[in-house]
Write an enzyme that holds these catalytic residues in place. Structure first.
Site, PDB file in Angstrom:
ATOM      1  N   ALA A 515       0.839  -1.202   0.000  1.00 32.72           N
ATOM      2  CA  ALA A 515       0.000   0.000   0.000  1.00 32.72           C
ATOM      3  C   ALA A 515       0.874   1.253   0.000  1.00 32.72           C
ATOM      4  CB  ALA A 515      -0.935  -0.004   1.204  1.00 32.72           C
ATOM      5  N   LYS A 707       1.386   2.946   6.645  1.00 35.11           N
ATOM      6  CA  LYS A 707       2.330   1.998   7.245  1.00 35.11           C
ATOM      7  C   LYS A 707       2.081   0.552   6.817  1.00 35.11           C
ATOM      8  CE  LYS A 707       3.709   4.423  11.454  1.00 35.11           C
ATOM      9  NZ  LYS A 707       3.615   4.413  12.936  1.00 35.11           N
ATOM     10  N   GLY A 710      -1.074  -5.592   6.515  1.00 31.39           N
ATOM     11  CA  GLY A 710      -1.186  -7.008   6.167  1.00 31.39           C
ATOM     12  C   GLY A 710      -0.682  -7.962   7.236  1.00 31.39           C
ATOM     13  N   GLU A 711       0.254  -7.507   8.048  1.00 31.20           N
ATOM     14  CA  GLU A 711       0.906  -8.435   8.966  1.00 31.20           C
ATOM     15  C   GLU A 711       0.706  -8.123  10.451  1.00 31.20           C
ATOM     16  OE1 GLU A 711       4.154  -7.891   6.273  1.00 31.20           O
ATOM     17  OE2 GLU A 711       4.735  -9.981   6.506  1.00 31.20           O
TER      18      GLU A 711
HETATM   19 MO1  MOS Z   1       4.704 -11.638   3.554  1.00 31.98          MO
HETATM   20  S1  MOS Z   1       5.391 -13.186   4.727  1.00 31.98           S
HETATM   21  O1  MOS Z   1       6.091 -10.747   3.233  1.00 31.98           O
HETATM   22  O2  MOS Z   1       3.955 -12.346   2.247  1.00 31.98           O
END
Ligand code: MOS
Length: 745
Positions: A515, A707, A710-711
């Site tokens: 993003a 920022k 996703g994680e």
């Molecule tokens: Mo993520 S583990 O960088 O797809």
């Protein structure tokens, strides 16, 4: 009043939602070709040794079988192993499928059967007979601990632990309050819904169009070009939709090599799809043995942090992730010692899995912090606040923004933390013990150099394009929002084109950086179009904008209008006609600011609260409530962002209670290679998940203040649940997943 075309920060449905639910969205194995042949992979049965003989005659005798490829008849490919390195490869010598008779891990592909139909190929593959000469193998990390080593060559993009500061050993020895324990998180496999697949369409001119399940169309493209010695215009990778990947698609996987090899040799189109059990035959989240020592004063202030990790890698590559750097990033401490080592086992090389390093490192640290809270008799949130890191102490940098305090506060309020009695086993409902736990989450805010193109046409439509993929995160949607808002168009007038190696250069989608990276590039390209449009508009005969500057106008509803007088405007079409153009095209690159990176540290943070209910007699655990308060800069689209955090939390529930790839060390093989025995959370496991985005003003990392989300949702979740289980039961389990046997044992 809401400004027209203001989309950034508003909840928007996925622009590709309809295509996905109607089946119009095509995944790698759904693309067709008139001359399509089908490949089935034969997987090896031993962990180490060599193929003594391989008998393909019965398979070849099946009518409709076109070829059986093995190391004996494999077509020539690049000889140097570095040609097999992809953009995310760790240091070492990448795996080369069917390269020779050597077997280096269990499940290694040893043959590829190609037939006129999928069923014929599957049947013929069952007839391939392989005889092995076996060598002694080792897959048990515990038995390799003594041979652990500091990776001599650093993996690019992965920070090694900082050098020790102060005297952590001595400070720990003298600390009045201590926690010292070993923590483990089991091996996990990604198990995306869509298995890895490649459909290689062989063109009349011998060129290849490849539909690959990948997180990087250009990564797959350059890998294929490099391995097979093809010029880059002979290979195009088109991967518009990805059914989840979580890191498993960061590297080109062996089905891509095999499908391309067969297509080139047979001069026809080939599809290779891995089975669910073959999804356990490449990268995984490595087993890591972590030792954490925390020393504190009676007021809970940390005087010593020591965190050591030993992690599995393969015998051929030094996989690395950031496991031990997080404690001192979150908590102030003057005496810090962190070590990170690898130990080789006879499996495939591990691969990044959602929040690599942090997901497991923070699980250990945040469990240890909970133990310290009990040891010091301090509320877990209060303990974290007393040790709050105001700056990144390892790098001596200030944070670009950090609203972690607000996360604790807002999350605690929503969860009702103030009502918690800290005493373990103090809450009960019916036959269930109830527990409340919390933890911190953190993930790096990364940006990567990315290019994007924008094309505005006379009919008022805008197309933005960059090679990045959308692994399900919502990339199509946020790029559409950014483009529409930047240029003042309705979202419906904007099309985002991604997942194609022929589009402007983008890194793999990973690290939660897409993003920020492709979003910034799209914004820049659209800003360039704005400037050109405005130039044309000003030069128009009798232009109402003739004496204005770009700062004095707004772009909305396909018009450029004076802020001071909205009746004075020029439409995009008028401007383009005045300039004698029917399209305006711009390509721009966005890069992380070098000065910013030198002076500042950028991280997203979260506070996670979990409620569990544990059946005391049966040991069954339910996670009945999660509150996750996240500070991640600008939230472009609260709707898709919420899905990301929820997905991360579900991942965390899996890590806390269910997910574990089990190695049989005698066979050197993952045994529960299916979704019946490898447990991922299902709907029945998921109760309330409350996601809160804490407002965080971010202006240093990129103009939009992104920022990434996703994680961060997975980081800390397992610890919050483990801590809740301790609160419920008084039993501290330091090995995730916390299964019934460990809880009752
Ligand atoms: Mo993520 S583990 O960088 O797809």
């Amino acid at each position: 009043m809401q400004q027209a075309n203001a989309y950034i920060g508003t909840p928007q449905n996925r622009v590709d939602g309809r295509a996905k639910v109607t089946g119009e969205a095509k995944y790698a194995a759904e693309f067709d070709a008139p001359d399509l042949a089908y490949g089935i992979v034969v997987s090896g049965a031993i962990a180490k040794g060599r193929i003594a003989s391989i008998d393909t005659s019965a398979a070849l005798a099946v009518p409709g079988v076109l070829q059986v490829f093995t190391h004996e008849n494999r077509p020539r490919t690049a000889w140097f192993d570095h040609k097999f390195r992809d953009e995310t490869a760790p240091p070492g010598s990448p795996f080369r499928p069917l390269y020779d008779d050597k077997v280096i891990y269990s499940g290694q592909p040893v043959a590829l059967v190609i037939a006129e139909s999928f069923e014929l190929a599957a049947h013929a593959a069952s007839l391939v007979r392989v005889a092995y000469e076996t060598d002694a193998h080792m897959t048990d990390l515990d038995l390799r601990r003594s041979e652990a080593y500091v990776p001599p060559k650093k993996r690019s993009g992965v920070k090694a632990p900082p050098s020790p500061r102060g005297d952590a050993e001595d400070a720990f020895a003298q600390a009045p309050v201590k926690v010292h324990a070993e923590y483990r998180v089991a091996i996990e496999h990604h198990n995306p819904m869509e298995p890895h697949a490649s459909t290689v369409v062989y063109g009349d001119d011998g060129s290849l169009t490849i539909h690959d399940k990948t997180q990087g169309a250009q990564n797959s493209q350059s890998y294929v070009s490099s391995v097979f010695g093809l010029s880059s215009d002979q290979v195009r990778v088109v991967s518009p939709f990805i059914g989840g990947a979580f890191g498993s698609g960061l590297r080109p996987q062996y089905q891509l090599f095999l499908a391309v090899m067969a297509a080139l040799e047979l001069k026809r189109s080939v599809r290779v799809v891995l089975t669910r059990d073959q999804m356990f035959t490449f990268g995984y989240r490595p087993l890591t043995i972590q030792t954490v020592s925390l020393g504190a004063n009676p007021d809970g202030k940390l005087v010593s942090i020591m965190h050591d990790a030993i992690q599995t890698t393969s015998t051929f590559e030094d996989y690395q992730e950031v496991v031990v750097n997080w404690a001192n990033l979150l908590y102030h401490c003057d005496n810090v010692k962190l070590t990170y080592k690898l130990a080789q086992v006879d499996t495939y090389t591990p691969i990044d899995m959602r929040a690599p390093g942090a997901a497991i490192g923070v699980a250990a640290i945040e469990t240890a912090m909970d133990e310290l809270a009990y040891a010091a008799g301090i509320d877990p949130i209060e303990l974290r606040l007393r040790n709050y890191a105001e700056v990144d102490e390892a790098d001596k940098k200030t944070f670009t923004s950090k609203e972690l305090r607000a996360c604790y506060q807002v999350g605690a309020e929503r969860f009702g933390w103030a009502k918690r009695n800290p005493e373990p086993r103090s809450m009960r409902e019916g036959r269930e013990l109830v527990g409340w736990g919390m933890a911190t989450g953190v993930w790096e805010a990364i940006m990567q150099k990315t290019a994007a193109r924008a094309v505005l046409t006379l009919d008022g439509t805008l197309e933005v394009a960059t090679a990045t993929t959308d692994i399900g995160t919502g990339t199509y949607t946020i790029l559409t929002q950014i483009a529409a808002e930047t240029l003042g168009l309705p979202m419906a007038a904007v099309t985002a084109k991604i997942g194609d190696s022929s589009l402007p250069k983008s890194p793999v989608q990973g690290g939660s950086w897409t993003a920020a990276s492709s979003g910034s590039a799209v914004q820049k390209a659209c800003q360039t179009i704005r400037e050109q449009l405005f130039k044309h508009a000003r030069q128009m005969d009798d232009s109402p904008l003739a004496n204005s500057s770009l700062e004095q106008v707004t772009f909305a509803d396909g018009r450029i209008q004076l802020m001071s007088d909205p009746t004075a405007f020029v439409t995009f079409a008028q401007a383009m006609q005045a300039g004698g153009v029917d399209r305006i095209e711009a390509e721009e690159k966005a890069s992380p600011g070098m000065l910013t990176n030198m002076r500042y540290s950028g991280y997203s943070h979260s506070a996670i609260f979990a409620e569990v209910r544990v059946d005391e007699e049966l040991g069954t655990i339910r996670v009945t409530r999660i509150v996750n308060a996240v500070a991640a800069g600008t939230i472009l689209n609260p709707k898709t962002a919420r899905s990301q955090i929820m997905g991360g939390v579900v991942f965390g529930i899996g890590m806390a209670l269910e997910e574990e790839s089990m190695l049989d060390h005698d066979l050197g093989r993952f045994m529960n290679h299916n979704l019946a025995e490898y447990h991922v959370p299902v709907n029945a496991d998921i109760h309330e998940i409350d996601v809160i985005f804490v407002s965080e003003h971010e202006e240093k990392l990129n103009p939009l203040g992104i920022k990434g989300v996703g994680e961060i949702g997975v980081v800390g979740t397992a610890a919050a649940i483990g801590n809740a289980i301790f609160h419920a039961t008084g039993k501290r389990v330091r090995e995730y997943p916390i299964t019934i046997d460990k809880l009752l044992g």
